[in-house]
Design an enzyme around this catalytic site. Structure first.
Site, short mmCIF file in Angstrom:
data_model
loop_
_atom_site.label_atom_id
_atom_site.label_comp_id
_atom_site.label_asym_id
_atom_site.label_seq_id
_atom_site.Cartn_x
_atom_site.Cartn_y
_atom_site.Cartn_z
N SER A 1 0.92 -1.10 -0.17
CA SER A 1 0.06 -0.07 -0.01
C SER A 1 1.01 1.01 0.03
O SER A 1 1.51 1.21 -0.80
CB SER A 1 -0.97 -0.01 1.23
N HIS B 1 -2.92 -1.06 -3.21
CA HIS B 1 -3.98 -0.39 -3.10
C HIS B 1 -4.22 0.97 -3.97
O HIS B 1 -3.13 1.56 -4.25
CB HIS B 1 -4.04 0.42 -1.74
N ASP C 1 -4.63 -4.55 6.16
CA ASP C 1 -4.89 -5.27 4.96
C ASP C 1 -3.87 -6.10 4.66
O ASP C 1 -2.43 -5.74 4.58
CB ASP C 1 -5.20 -4.52 3.71
#
Length: 202
Positions: A16, A43, A145
């Site tokens: 991310s 992401h 995540d």
């Protein structure tokens, strides 16, 4: 630490915040004879097309392409998730641990951990598809995540590596995975690249 798996059918990578820079350092280290397919989720903004294949293609020895629904997963390729879709792996056959029959599936299910694509979704599907023959790698990022998905890979017998928080631009994602007990190895980017080349090149 568990014994390292001698071979894998695929490598899945999640990142991310700070992840594009980390991938920009890691993926060009993989030579043209790097055998397992590498599947990457970063992401992305849902309203912006992913440019990751274009960003990495000129710098990588392996071909880089965006995953498409029902596209077969082939060795010696790097695949990236498209924006605003969850990326999953499915298999028509689970015979002998082979990667025969592996293909991508795209989903518009709701975001997970506020993200679509979600790292957890890819990792959990890879854990089901390849069981002990998948390596999960979690890099720099700003939320949790990937920690749950990495745990699923480890529970299925696969191996899990996490970028060391000290070497990550944003340490939150690696820290969550480590706190969850999901990491077999905690490595710098240089160590990840060196181990991938040493273990998985043909």
């Amino acid at each position: 630490m568990r014994p390292r798996q001698p071979s894998v059918s695929a490598i899945v990578i999640g990142a991310s915040a700070g992840g594009i820079e980390a991938l920009g350092a890691l993926l060009p280290q993989l030579p043209a004879d790097f055998a397992p397919p590498v599947i990457v989720v970063v992401h992305l903004r849902p309203d912006t097309p992913s440019l990751l294949p274009e960003v990495f293609a000129e710098r990588c020895a392996l071909p880089v392409r965006e995953a498409e629904d029902k596209l077969p997963v082939l060795p010696r390729h790097i695949y990236t998730a498209p924006s605003d879709y969850h990326l999953l792996v499915e298999r028509e056959s689970a015979i002998g641990g082979s990667d025969d029959g592996a293909y991508f599936s795209l989903s518009v299910e709701p975001p997970v951990r506020y993200s679509r694509p979600s790292i957890d979704v890819l990792f959990e599907s890879a854990a089901v598809a390849w069981r002990e023959r998948v390596l999960g790698i979690l890099l720099s990022g700003a939320n949790d995540d990937g920690a749950r998905g990495l745990s699923a890979i480890r529970a299925g017998g696969g191996e899990t590596w996490v970028q060391s928080p000290a070497s990550a631009a944003v340490a939150t994602m690696p820290e969550h995975a480590i706190a969850r007990g999901a990491a077999d190895r905690i490595l710098s980017l240089a160590e990840i690249g060196e181990m991938l080349r040493r273990v998985y090149c043909e």
